[in-house]
Design a protein around this motif. Sequence first.
Motif, PDB file in Angstrom:
ATOM      1  N   TRP A   1       0.710  -1.260   0.010  1.00 22.23           N
ATOM      2  CA  TRP A   1      -0.160   0.072   0.036  1.00 22.23           C
ATOM      3  C   TRP A   1       0.747   1.302   0.108  1.00 22.23           C
ATOM      4  CZ3 TRP A   1      -5.239   1.294  -0.032  1.00 22.23           C
ATOM      5  CH2 TRP A   1      -5.976   0.054  -0.479  1.00 22.23           C
ATOM      6  N   LEU A   2       2.188   1.131  -0.260  1.00 21.88           N
ATOM      7  CA  LEU A   2       2.916   2.253  -0.016  1.00 21.88           C
ATOM      8  C   LEU A   2       3.502   2.430  -1.549  1.00 21.88           C
ATOM      9  CD1 LEU A   2       4.684   2.650   3.390  1.00 21.88           C
ATOM     10  CD2 LEU A   2       2.481   3.832   2.655  1.00 21.88           C
ATOM     11  N   ASP A   3       3.145   1.818  -2.521  1.00 21.49           N
ATOM     12  CA  ASP A   3       3.818   1.998  -3.954  1.00 21.49           C
ATOM     13  C   ASP A   3       3.027   3.215  -4.371  1.00 21.49           C
ATOM     14  OD1 ASP A   3       1.137   1.334  -4.675  1.00 21.49           O
ATOM     15  OD2 ASP A   3       1.654  -0.600  -5.563  1.00 21.49           O
ATOM     16  N   ARG A   4       3.676   3.578  -5.994  1.00 19.65           N
ATOM     17  CA  ARG A   4       3.171   4.892  -6.406  1.00 19.65           C
ATOM     18  C   ARG A   4       1.551   5.029  -6.602  1.00 19.65           C
ATOM     19  NH1 ARG A   4       6.387   6.794 -11.555  1.00 19.65           N
ATOM     20  NH2 ARG A   4       8.022   6.691  -9.721  1.00 19.65           N
ATOM     21  N   GLU A   5       0.863   3.931  -7.065  1.00 14.17           N
ATOM     22  CA  GLU A   5      -0.355   3.968  -7.217  1.00 14.17           C
ATOM     23  C   GLU A   5      -1.339   4.150  -5.781  1.00 14.17           C
ATOM     24  OE1 GLU A   5      -4.285   0.922  -8.159  1.00 14.17           O
ATOM     25  OE2 GLU A   5      -2.273   0.079  -7.983  1.00 14.17           O
ATOM     26  N   HIS A   6      -1.064   3.632  -4.714  1.00 15.67           N
ATOM     27  CA  HIS A   6      -1.628   3.610  -3.655  1.00 15.67           C
ATOM     28  C   HIS A   6      -1.548   4.917  -2.971  1.00 15.67           C
ATOM     29  CE1 HIS A   6      -1.961  -0.865  -4.195  1.00 15.67           C
ATOM     30  NE2 HIS A   6      -3.060  -0.722  -3.293  1.00 15.67           N
ATOM     31  N   VAL A   7      -0.587   5.207  -3.047  1.00 16.79           N
ATOM     32  CA  VAL A   7       0.015   6.533  -2.388  1.00 16.79           C
ATOM     33  C   VAL A   7      -0.575   7.923  -3.237  1.00 16.79           C
ATOM     34  CG1 VAL A   7       2.054   8.223  -1.769  1.00 16.79           C
ATOM     35  CG2 VAL A   7       2.026   5.875  -0.867  1.00 16.79           C
ATOM     36  N   ALA A   8      -0.617   7.584  -4.449  1.00 18.03           N
ATOM     37  CA  ALA A   8      -1.013   8.806  -5.170  1.00 18.03           C
ATOM     38  C   ALA A   8      -2.441   8.976  -4.942  1.00 18.03           C
ATOM     39  CB  ALA A   8      -0.624   8.675  -6.920  1.00 18.03           C
ATOM     40  N   GLY A   9      -3.400   7.965  -5.028  1.00 14.55           N
ATOM     41  CA  GLY A   9      -4.807   8.075  -4.961  1.00 14.55           C
ATOM     42  C   GLY A   9      -5.531   7.158  -4.225  1.00 14.55           C
ATOM     43  N   ARG A  10      -4.936   6.177  -3.494  1.00 16.11           N
ATOM     44  CA  ARG A  10      -5.912   5.297  -2.894  1.00 16.11           C
ATOM     45  C   ARG A  10      -5.417   5.165  -1.328  1.00 16.11           C
ATOM     46  NH1 ARG A  10      -5.629  -0.266  -5.454  1.00 16.11           N
ATOM     47  NH2 ARG A  10      -7.086  -0.653  -4.038  1.00 16.11           N
ATOM     48  N   LEU A  11      -4.821   6.107  -0.680  1.00 16.79           N
ATOM     49  CA  LEU A  11      -4.526   5.838   0.593  1.00 16.79           C
ATOM     50  C   LEU A  11      -4.483   7.289   1.283  1.00 16.79           C
ATOM     51  CD1 LEU A  11      -3.669   4.381   3.471  1.00 16.79           C
ATOM     52  CD2 LEU A  11      -1.097   4.529   2.413  1.00 16.79           C
ATOM     53  N   ILE A  12      -4.967   7.625   2.451  1.00 20.25           N
ATOM     54  CA  ILE A  12      -4.734   8.766   3.251  1.00 20.25           C
ATOM     55  C   ILE A  12      -4.671   8.486   4.704  1.00 20.25           C
ATOM     56  CG2 ILE A  12      -5.763  10.944   4.105  1.00 20.25           C
ATOM     57  CD1 ILE A  12      -7.371  11.058   1.671  1.00 20.25           C
ATOM     58  N   VAL A  13      -3.803   8.578   5.575  1.00 17.42           N
ATOM     59  CA  VAL A  13      -3.695   8.353   6.843  1.00 17.42           C
ATOM     60  C   VAL A  13      -4.196   9.550   7.744  1.00 17.42           C
ATOM     61  CG1 VAL A  13      -2.128   7.884   8.535  1.00 17.42           C
ATOM     62  CG2 VAL A  13      -1.782   6.688   6.537  1.00 17.42           C
ATOM     63  N   GLN A  14      -5.087   9.458   8.680  1.00 19.13           N
ATOM     64  CA  GLN A  14      -5.578  10.525   9.341  1.00 19.13           C
ATOM     65  C   GLN A  14      -5.615  10.289  10.808  1.00 19.13           C
ATOM     66  OE1 GLN A  14      -9.692  11.397   8.859  1.00 19.13           O
ATOM     67  NE2 GLN A  14     -10.521   9.464   9.411  1.00 19.13           N
ATOM     68  N   SER A  15      -5.574  11.405  11.661  1.00 26.76           N
ATOM     69  CA  SER A  15      -5.620  11.258  13.257  1.00 26.76           C
ATOM     70  C   SER A  15      -5.983  12.606  13.717  1.00 26.76           C
ATOM     71  CB  SER A  15      -4.131  10.841  13.560  1.00 26.76           C
ATOM     72  OG  SER A  15      -4.046  10.656  14.839  1.00 26.76           O
ATOM     73  N   PHE A  16      -6.562  12.239  14.995  1.00 26.67           N
ATOM     74  CA  PHE A  16      -6.507  13.478  15.912  1.00 26.67           C
ATOM     75  C   PHE A  16      -5.195  14.107  16.298  1.00 26.67           C
ATOM     76  CE2 PHE A  16     -11.030  11.808  16.395  1.00 26.67           C
ATOM     77  CZ  PHE A  16     -11.776  12.802  16.129  1.00 26.67           C
ATOM     78  N   GLY A  17      -4.203  13.395  16.244  1.00 23.49           N
ATOM     79  CA  GLY A  17      -2.981  13.575  16.745  1.00 23.49           C
ATOM     80  C   GLY A  17      -2.156  14.420  15.786  1.00 23.49           C
ATOM     81  N   ALA A  18      -1.618  15.777  16.019  1.00 22.33           N
ATOM     82  CA  ALA A  18      -0.832  16.434  15.119  1.00 22.33           C
ATOM     83  C   ALA A  18       0.609  15.754  15.042  1.00 22.33           C
ATOM     84  CB  ALA A  18      -0.864  18.008  15.351  1.00 22.33           C
ATOM     85  N   ASP A  19       0.918  15.512  16.328  1.00 19.72           N
ATOM     86  CA  ASP A  19       2.101  14.782  16.263  1.00 19.72           C
ATOM     87  C   ASP A  19       2.228  13.582  15.670  1.00 19.72           C
ATOM     88  OD1 ASP A  19       3.111  16.974  17.854  1.00 19.72           O
ATOM     89  OD2 ASP A  19       3.026  15.781  19.894  1.00 19.72           O
ATOM     90  N   THR A  20       1.133  12.834  15.425  1.00 18.53           N
ATOM     91  CA  THR A  20       1.299  11.383  14.859  1.00 18.53           C
ATOM     92  C   THR A  20       1.419  11.822  13.296  1.00 18.53           C
ATOM     93  OG1 THR A  20      -0.064  10.125  16.382  1.00 18.53           O
ATOM     94  CG2 THR A  20      -0.489   9.594  13.999  1.00 18.53           C
ATOM     95  N   LEU A  21       0.657  12.872  12.751  1.00 20.20           N
ATOM     96  CA  LEU A  21       0.650  13.193  11.553  1.00 20.20           C
ATOM     97  C   LEU A  21       1.987  13.571  11.198  1.00 20.20           C
ATOM     98  CD1 LEU A  21      -2.695  14.862  10.849  1.00 20.20           C
ATOM     99  CD2 LEU A  21      -2.019  12.426  10.279  1.00 20.20           C
ATOM    100  N   ARG A  22       2.634  14.402  11.995  1.00 21.32           N
ATOM    101  CA  ARG A  22       4.277  14.698  11.812  1.00 21.32           C
ATOM    102  C   ARG A  22       5.111  13.446  11.781  1.00 21.32           C
ATOM    103  NH1 ARG A  22       2.603  18.445  15.809  1.00 21.32           N
ATOM    104  NH2 ARG A  22       2.366  20.748  15.142  1.00 21.32           N
ATOM    105  N   THR A  23       4.829  12.548  12.594  1.00 23.37           N
ATOM    106  CA  THR A  23       5.619  11.383  12.457  1.00 23.37           C
ATOM    107  C   THR A  23       5.520  10.985  11.008  1.00 23.37           C
ATOM    108  OG1 THR A  23       5.542  11.301  14.998  1.00 23.37           O
ATOM    109  CG2 THR A  23       6.206   9.198  13.819  1.00 23.37           C
ATOM    110  N   VAL A  24       4.278  10.706  10.752  1.00 20.40           N
ATOM    111  CA  VAL A  24       3.892   9.815   9.580  1.00 20.40           C
ATOM    112  C   VAL A  24       4.668  10.430   8.393  1.00 20.40           C
ATOM    113  CG1 VAL A  24       2.112   9.249   7.837  1.00 20.40           C
ATOM    114  CG2 VAL A  24       1.729   8.709  10.157  1.00 20.40           C
ATOM    115  N   ARG A  25       4.474  11.851   8.362  1.00 19.70           N
ATOM    116  CA  ARG A  25       5.190  12.708   7.004  1.00 19.70           C
ATOM    117  C   ARG A  25       6.787  12.681   7.196  1.00 19.70           C
ATOM    118  NH1 ARG A  25       5.067  15.574   3.211  1.00 19.70           N
ATOM    119  NH2 ARG A  25       6.321  17.385   2.760  1.00 19.70           N
ATOM    120  N   ASP A  26       7.520  12.339   8.508  1.00 17.39           N
ATOM    121  CA  ASP A  26       8.661  12.504   8.514  1.00 17.39           C
ATOM    122  C   ASP A  26       9.043  10.932   7.941  1.00 17.39           C
ATOM    123  OD1 ASP A  26       8.879  14.950   9.784  1.00 17.39           O
ATOM    124  OD2 ASP A  26       8.999  14.176  11.796  1.00 17.39           O
ATOM    125  N   LEU A  27       8.387   9.928   8.312  1.00 14.52           N
ATOM    126  CA  LEU A  27       8.822   8.698   8.077  1.00 14.52           C
ATOM    127  C   LEU A  27       8.489   8.421   6.572  1.00 14.52           C
ATOM    128  CD1 LEU A  27       7.528   6.758  11.081  1.00 14.52           C
ATOM    129  CD2 LEU A  27       9.723   7.118  10.540  1.00 14.52           C
TER     130      LEU A  27
END
Length: 291
Positions: free
Chosen positions: A173-199
């Motif tokens: 689920w982290l290949d180009r197809e999924h990341v471009a249009g088939r996957l979004i990660v969400q959270s109430f935690g801003a720090d969690t989203l920052r971590t996802v973006r960093d990773l």
Amino acid sequence: MHARAVAATTSALLGTAAFLLPTSTARAGSTGEPPVILAHRGASAYAPENTLAAVDKAAEQGIQWVENDVQRTKDGELVVLHDDNLMRTTDVEQVFPGRAPWKVKDFTAAEIARLDAGSWFGPEYAGARVPTLERYLHRVERNHQKLLLEIKNPVLYPGIERQTLKVLGNEGWLDREHVAGRLIVQSFGADTLRTVRDLKPAVRTGFLGTPNVAELPAYAEFADQINPAHGSISTGYVAAVHAFTGPHGASLEVFTWTVDTAADARRVAGYGVDGIITNKPDVVRDAVQGG
């Protein structure tokens, strides 16, 4: 998702938005298209939430996007469940009567696999199980659907961001197809989203809540979406969100929740939201997309 997590009041947001943006006519999303419909925990008005049956029901209704929630077991398995305890949607009290308060983190994956996660909803779903994240991803993939994945209660599960991304990667689920249009990660935690973006900088992210308009520039650094409760937004607020550019160079989007009536669906579509998260995706789809 719970309304108590919304960060600011509507009146404050409207006041700030009025100073930032001129009055404009409502539009259907930042792209000018009708909002996409997302099945909240699957089509959870018609099948037990966060189960494979709810994913399949959404597919039967022709719904491309499903939303789910991820928690972690005692032995480190990721499972798809909204609550941090097992009481509401399983028979855990009967199967393990001496294990109160029945928190997900206090049970192994094998123990949770024994639980009935469907009978509470209706006898026809007796025997449905709490799926692992892997099984859930397999079903969404089989149905050619797209996924809005919520990392729940990250403070309870240190490192869950990295683990979730590892599972997503292992399952393709982290290949180009999924990341471009088939996957979004969400959270109430801003720090969690920052971590996802960093990773994994390529993964799109959504912040659950209604930040004050003055705070949106900070959120635009790590979130591609602002995803508020439908009662907390207005045309002005949605336009204010759209005015900012997210980390992937596109206008911030708004996916609002949890909308279950045709009237509310038409109202938020008029505000210009990009997506509507709903337990009744068929009702909302027919209201805003004409069937």
